[in-house]
Design a protein around this motif. Structure first.
Motif, PDB file in Angstrom:
ATOM      1  N   PHE A 124       0.845  -1.204   0.000  1.00 53.31           N
ATOM      2  CA  PHE A 124       0.000   0.000   0.000  1.00 53.31           C
ATOM      3  C   PHE A 124       0.875   1.247   0.000  1.00 53.31           C
ATOM      4  O   PHE A 124       0.657   2.185  -0.785  1.00 53.31           O
ATOM      5  CB  PHE A 124      -0.898   0.070   1.245  1.00 53.31           C
ATOM      6  N   MET A 125       1.858   1.287   0.890  1.00 49.49           N
ATOM      7  CA  MET A 125       2.691   2.477   1.029  1.00 49.49           C
ATOM      8  C   MET A 125       3.582   2.692  -0.202  1.00 49.49           C
ATOM      9  O   MET A 125       3.756   3.824  -0.657  1.00 49.49           O
ATOM     10  CB  MET A 125       3.553   2.388   2.291  1.00 49.49           C
ATOM     11  N   ALA A 126       4.124   1.613  -0.738  1.00 48.40           N
ATOM     12  CA  ALA A 126       4.950   1.738  -1.943  1.00 48.40           C
ATOM     13  C   ALA A 126       4.120   2.211  -3.129  1.00 48.40           C
ATOM     14  O   ALA A 126       4.570   3.055  -3.927  1.00 48.40           O
ATOM     15  CB  ALA A 126       5.622   0.400  -2.258  1.00 48.40           C
ATOM     16  N   SER A 127       2.912   1.700  -3.247  1.00 43.82           N
ATOM     17  CA  SER A 127       2.020   2.131  -4.333  1.00 43.82           C
ATOM     18  C   SER A 127       1.668   3.603  -4.196  1.00 43.82           C
ATOM     19  O   SER A 127       1.629   4.337  -5.192  1.00 43.82           O
ATOM     20  CB  SER A 127       0.734   1.301  -4.333  1.00 43.82           C
ATOM     21  N   THR A 128       1.436   4.029  -2.964  1.00 44.01           N
ATOM     22  CA  THR A 128       1.134   5.444  -2.725  1.00 44.01           C
ATOM     23  C   THR A 128       2.321   6.317  -3.103  1.00 44.01           C
ATOM     24  O   THR A 128       2.163   7.330  -3.788  1.00 44.01           O
ATOM     25  CB  THR A 128       0.770   5.663  -1.243  1.00 44.01           C
ATOM     26  N   ALA A 129       3.504   5.933  -2.671  1.00 42.53           N
ATOM     27  CA  ALA A 129       4.704   6.709  -2.982  1.00 42.53           C
ATOM     28  C   ALA A 129       4.935   6.764  -4.493  1.00 42.53           C
ATOM     29  O   ALA A 129       5.251   7.834  -5.044  1.00 42.53           O
ATOM     30  CB  ALA A 129       5.917   6.107  -2.273  1.00 42.53           C
ATOM     31  N   ALA A 130       4.756   5.642  -5.178  1.00 40.60           N
ATOM     32  CA  ALA A 130       4.938   5.614  -6.631  1.00 40.60           C
ATOM     33  C   ALA A 130       3.904   6.487  -7.331  1.00 40.60           C
ATOM     34  O   ALA A 130       4.229   7.224  -8.278  1.00 40.60           O
ATOM     35  CB  ALA A 130       4.854   4.174  -7.138  1.00 40.60           C
ATOM     36  N   THR A 131       2.669   6.446  -6.867  1.00 43.39           N
ATOM     37  CA  THR A 131       1.618   7.266  -7.476  1.00 43.39           C
ATOM     38  C   THR A 131       1.910   8.749  -7.306  1.00 43.39           C
ATOM     39  O   THR A 131       1.803   9.532  -8.261  1.00 43.39           O
ATOM     40  CB  THR A 131       0.245   6.922  -6.852  1.00 43.39           C
ATOM     41  N   VAL A 132       2.284   9.153  -6.103  1.00 41.95           N
ATOM     42  CA  VAL A 132       2.596  10.563  -5.861  1.00 41.95           C
ATOM     43  C   VAL A 132       3.787  10.986  -6.706  1.00 41.95           C
ATOM     44  O   VAL A 132       3.783  12.063  -7.313  1.00 41.95           O
ATOM     45  CB  VAL A 132       2.859  10.810  -4.352  1.00 41.95           C
ATOM     46  N   PHE A 133       4.812  10.149  -6.787  1.00 40.73           N
ATOM     47  CA  PHE A 133       5.988  10.493  -7.589  1.00 40.73           C
ATOM     48  C   PHE A 133       5.614  10.680  -9.057  1.00 40.73           C
ATOM     49  O   PHE A 133       6.005  11.673  -9.684  1.00 40.73           O
ATOM     50  CB  PHE A 133       7.068   9.402  -7.462  1.00 40.73           C
ATOM     51  N   VAL A 134       4.861   9.740  -9.594  1.00 40.18           N
ATOM     52  CA  VAL A 134       4.485   9.825 -11.018  1.00 40.18           C
ATOM     53  C   VAL A 134       3.640  11.057 -11.279  1.00 40.18           C
ATOM     54  O   VAL A 134       3.878  11.804 -12.242  1.00 40.18           O
ATOM     55  CB  VAL A 134       3.751   8.534 -11.470  1.00 40.18           C
ATOM     56  N   ILE A 135       2.666  11.324 -10.434  1.00 40.23           N
ATOM     57  CA  ILE A 135       1.784  12.470 -10.658  1.00 40.23           C
ATOM     58  C   ILE A 135       2.551  13.781 -10.522  1.00 40.23           C
ATOM     59  O   ILE A 135       2.398  14.685 -11.352  1.00 40.23           O
ATOM     60  CB  ILE A 135       0.573  12.439  -9.711  1.00 40.23           C
TER      61      ILE A 135
END
Length: 142
Positions: A124-135
């Motif tokens: 969950f946390m890695a997906s959140t970090a990746a999403t924020v980075f990409v956006i």
């Protein structure tokens, strides 16, 4: 909205933990909000009444605190409402395929040292970090 309020955060986290412990102690159930919510929605599962009471309390308690304190909980977002709805739906789909949410896995599962919950919360946390980075950095902040 970005005020540093560590005592409020500590009190809120403590109350979430207390609610999870009490639910486990008195009902033998995990305080996973998506599981509780899905069992209340039609067709309701057996034992839906305690789940409904838990959800009512989760909404009523902050409302009562706001009413008694006179403070308001501000919310401002520059993100258009349709994007927020789409984001919520994506999170809901992820919760379904992840077999649980951060309240069940993160609060309750990790407290029980469940390997499955520790992995799920890490994902969950890695997906959140990746999403924020990409956006923010790839798509320019949309």
């Amino acid at each position: 909205m970005t005020e540093f309020t560590p005592f409020l955060w500590l009190a809120g986290g403590g109350l979430i933990g207390l609610a999870a412990v009490l639910l486990m102690a008195f009902h033998g159930r995990i305080a996973g909000m998506t599981g509780i919510l899905s069992a209340v929605l039609p067709p309701a599962s057996p034992g839906w009444t305690w789940r409904a009471a838990f959800l009512v309390g989760a909404v009523a308690a902050p409302a009562l605190i706001v009413a008694l304190s006179g403070d308001s909980i501000g919310f401002a977002s520059s993100t258009p409402a349709p994007w927020l709805v789409v984001g919520g739906l994506i999170v809901g789909i992820g919760v379904y395929f992840g077999s649980g949410c951060t309240s069940g896995h993160g609060v309750c599962g990790m407290a029980r040292f469940s390997p499955r919950s520790i992995v799920a919360t890490g994902v969950f946390m890695a997906s959140t970090a990746a999403t924020v980075f990409v956006i923010r950095h790839v798509l320019g902040g949309l």
